[in-house]
Design a protein around this motif. Structure first.
Motif, PDB file in Angstrom:
ATOM      1  N   ARG A  65     -54.225 108.210  67.591  1.00  0.00           N
ATOM      2  CA  ARG A  65     -53.552 106.955  67.939  1.00  0.00           C
ATOM      3  C   ARG A  65     -52.054 107.139  68.140  1.00  0.00           C
ATOM      4  N   GLU A  66     -51.512 108.246  67.646  1.00  0.00           N
ATOM      5  CA  GLU A  66     -50.122 108.614  67.929  1.00  0.00           C
ATOM      6  C   GLU A  66     -49.974 110.110  67.730  1.00  0.00           C
ATOM      7  N   ARG A  67     -48.914 110.649  68.343  1.00  0.00           N
ATOM      8  CA  ARG A  67     -48.637 112.087  68.219  1.00  0.00           C
ATOM      9  C   ARG A  67     -47.144 112.290  68.128  1.00  0.00           C
ATOM     10  N   GLU A  68     -46.787 113.346  67.440  1.00  0.00           N
ATOM     11  CA  GLU A  68     -45.405 113.823  67.440  1.00  0.00           C
ATOM     12  C   GLU A  68     -45.372 115.077  68.295  1.00  0.00           C
ATOM     13  N   ILE A  69     -44.473 115.084  69.275  1.00  0.00           N
ATOM     14  CA  ILE A  69     -44.318 116.259  70.122  1.00  0.00           C
ATOM     15  C   ILE A  69     -42.834 116.601  70.204  1.00  0.00           C
ATOM     16  N   THR A  70     -42.546 117.804  70.659  1.00  0.00           N
ATOM     17  CA  THR A  70     -41.168 118.226  70.885  1.00  0.00           C
ATOM     18  C   THR A  70     -41.008 118.521  72.365  1.00  0.00           C
ATOM     19  N   LEU A  71     -40.008 117.904  72.962  1.00  0.00           N
ATOM     20  CA  LEU A  71     -39.656 118.135  74.361  1.00  0.00           C
ATOM     21  C   LEU A  71     -38.205 118.576  74.384  1.00  0.00           C
ATOM     22  N   GLY A  72     -37.994 119.852  74.670  1.00  0.00           N
ATOM     23  CA  GLY A  72     -36.631 120.375  74.569  1.00  0.00           C
ATOM     24  C   GLY A  72     -36.152 120.231  73.139  1.00  0.00           C
ATOM     25  N   LYS A  73     -34.991 119.611  72.966  1.00  0.00           N
ATOM     26  CA  LYS A  73     -34.432 119.397  71.620  1.00  0.00           C
ATOM     27  C   LYS A  73     -34.848 118.064  71.005  1.00  0.00           C
ATOM     28  N   TYR A  74     -35.719 117.336  71.682  1.00  0.00           N
ATOM     29  CA  TYR A  74     -36.062 115.982  71.264  1.00  0.00           C
ATOM     30  C   TYR A  74     -37.371 115.926  70.483  1.00  0.00           C
ATOM     31  N   LYS A  75     -37.311 115.276  69.335  1.00  0.00           N
ATOM     32  CA  LYS A  75     -38.495 114.961  68.547  1.00  0.00           C
ATOM     33  C   LYS A  75     -38.983 113.604  69.074  1.00  0.00           C
ATOM     34  N   VAL A  76     -40.229 113.592  69.575  1.00  0.00           N
ATOM     35  CA  VAL A  76     -40.737 112.438  70.313  1.00  0.00           C
ATOM     36  C   VAL A  76     -41.997 111.887  69.651  1.00  0.00           C
ATOM     37  N   LEU A  77     -42.048 110.567  69.510  1.00  0.00           N
ATOM     38  CA  LEU A  77     -43.240 109.862  69.057  1.00  0.00           C
ATOM     39  C   LEU A  77     -43.905 109.263  70.291  1.00  0.00           C
ATOM     40  N   ILE A  78     -45.189 109.585  70.488  1.00  0.00           N
ATOM     41  CA  ILE A  78     -45.937 108.933  71.559  1.00  0.00           C
ATOM     42  C   ILE A  78     -47.058 108.110  70.923  1.00  0.00           C
ATOM     43  N   THR A  79     -47.173 106.872  71.377  1.00  0.00           N
ATOM     44  CA  THR A  79     -48.128 105.918  70.821  1.00  0.00           C
ATOM     45  C   THR A  79     -48.457 104.885  71.884  1.00  0.00           C
ATOM     46  N   HIS A  80     -49.588 104.246  71.756  1.00  0.00           N
ATOM     47  CA  HIS A  80     -49.886 103.145  72.681  1.00  0.00           C
ATOM     48  C   HIS A  80     -49.019 101.940  72.333  1.00  0.00           C
ATOM     49  N   GLY A  81     -48.773 101.751  71.051  1.00  0.00           N
ATOM     50  CA  GLY A  81     -47.835 100.713  70.622  1.00  0.00           C
ATOM     51  C   GLY A  81     -48.448  99.498  69.965  1.00  0.00           C
ATOM     52  N   HIS A  82     -49.728  99.281  70.135  1.00  0.00           N
ATOM     53  CA  HIS A  82     -50.313  98.060  69.583  1.00  0.00           C
ATOM     54  C   HIS A  82     -50.253  98.014  68.055  1.00  0.00           C
ATOM     55  N   TYR A  83     -50.245  99.168  67.394  1.00  0.00           N
ATOM     56  CA  TYR A  83     -50.111  99.174  65.933  1.00  0.00           C
ATOM     57  C   TYR A  83     -48.684  98.852  65.491  1.00  0.00           C
ATOM     58  N   TYR A  84     -47.758  98.853  66.424  1.00  0.00           N
ATOM     59  CA  TYR A  84     -46.357  98.507  66.142  1.00  0.00           C
ATOM     60  C   TYR A  84     -46.005  97.128  66.687  1.00  0.00           C
ATOM     61  N   TYR A  85     -47.000  96.381  67.128  1.00  0.00           N
ATOM     62  CA  TYR A  85     -46.830  95.008  67.598  1.00  0.00           C
ATOM     63  C   TYR A  85     -45.831  94.897  68.745  1.00  0.00           C
ATOM     64  N   VAL A  86     -45.877  95.864  69.684  1.00  0.00           N
ATOM     65  CA  VAL A  86     -44.897  95.898  70.769  1.00  0.00           C
ATOM     66  C   VAL A  86     -45.001  94.700  71.705  1.00  0.00           C
ATOM     67  N   SER A  87     -46.109  93.989  71.694  1.00  0.00           N
ATOM     68  CA  SER A  87     -46.205  92.777  72.506  1.00  0.00           C
ATOM     69  C   SER A  87     -45.215  91.716  72.039  1.00  0.00           C
ATOM     70  N   LEU A  88     -44.793  91.822  70.787  1.00  0.00           N
ATOM     71  CA  LEU A  88     -43.823  90.878  70.227  1.00  0.00           C
ATOM     72  C   LEU A  88     -42.394  91.401  70.297  1.00  0.00           C
ATOM     73  N   GLY A  89     -42.217  92.681  70.651  1.00  0.00           N
ATOM     74  CA  GLY A  89     -40.896  93.312  70.713  1.00  0.00           C
ATOM     75  C   GLY A  89     -40.970  94.725  70.179  1.00  0.00           C
ATOM     76  N   GLU A  91     -38.879  96.094  67.861  1.00  0.00           N
ATOM     77  CA  GLU A  91     -38.125  96.257  66.619  1.00  0.00           C
ATOM     78  C   GLU A  91     -38.852  97.127  65.600  1.00  0.00           C
ATOM     79  N   GLU A  92     -40.149  96.913  65.387  1.00  0.00           N
ATOM     80  CA  GLU A  92     -40.889  97.708  64.408  1.00  0.00           C
ATOM     81  C   GLU A  92     -41.001  99.159  64.862  1.00  0.00           C
ATOM     82  N   LEU A  93     -41.250  99.375  66.142  1.00  0.00           N
ATOM     83  CA  LEU A  93     -41.317 100.738  66.661  1.00  0.00           C
ATOM     84  C   LEU A  93     -39.971 101.427  66.480  1.00  0.00           C
ATOM     85  N   ARG A  94     -38.879 100.749  66.784  1.00  0.00           N
ATOM     86  CA  ARG A  94     -37.547 101.335  66.614  1.00  0.00           C
ATOM     87  C   ARG A  94     -37.278 101.637  65.137  1.00  0.00           C
ATOM     88  N   ARG A  95     -37.622 100.709  64.268  1.00  0.00           N
ATOM     89  CA  ARG A  95     -37.405 100.905  62.823  1.00  0.00           C
ATOM     90  C   ARG A  95     -38.156 102.145  62.341  1.00  0.00           C
TER      91      ARG A  95
END
Length: 159
Positions: A65-89, A91-95
């Motif tokens: 449902r989510e993965r942590e990957i590294t792209l260059g020097k960047y630590k990246v979170l990839i997720t669909h977002g529904h578990y972070y309530y992104v339809s509402l904004g 903020e939770e994903l950023r936090r």
């Protein structure tokens, strides 16, 4: 390094196939969920590293449902977002991204392009290649370019 970021294809590969031809060569592909069986298409059409996560419509699949990957020097979170309530904004994903030390968090689910850097984290959504919901409803995707100095640049693109 050229990374193609897509989401919400919902088993409709025609536009993804068009984007792959248009953007080749790419160094990596990220799909942010709701593939609905599109894993098979990707595995036969893409010859670079591929990072996939499941979405809320990806039933009976073994994708995380989510993965942590590294792209260059960047630590990246990839997720669909529904578990972070992104339809509402975002903020939770950023936090969560800030608390867990990510520099980039990528999500899908809303079918609307989004790009913002705040609190040291870039949050992005490429939109949907199959069922766009933003004004104008054009299928969309994003390119992440990491230049020779290691800096990331993002380009929102439309079909």
């Amino acid at each position: 390094m050229k990374i193609l970021i897509v989401s919400d294809t919902h088993g409709q590969e025609k536009n993804l196939e068009e984007v792959l031809k248009k953007e080749e060569p790419i160094d990596a592909l990220i799909h942010l969920g709701d593939l609905e069986g599109g894993e098979d298409f990707i595995s036969t059409h893409v010859k670079c590293p591929v990072y996939l996560v499941s979405g809320n419509n990806d039933f009976f699949c073994s994708l995380p449902r989510e993965r942590e990957i590294t792209l260059g020097k960047y630590k990246v979170l990839i997720t669909h977002g529904h578990y972070y309530y992104v339809s509402l904004g975002v903020e939770e994903l950023r936090r969560q991204a800030v608390a867990r030390g990510y520099q980039v968090a990528m999500f899908g689910h809303t079918h609307k392009p989004y790009l913002e850097t705040k609190d040291g984290v870039t949050i992005l959504n490429p939109g949907s290649l199959s069922y766009p919901r933003q004004e104008g409803r054009r299928p969309s995707y994003m390119i992440m370019d990491i230049d020779e100095a290691g800096e990331a640049h993002y380009t929102q693109k439309y079909l």
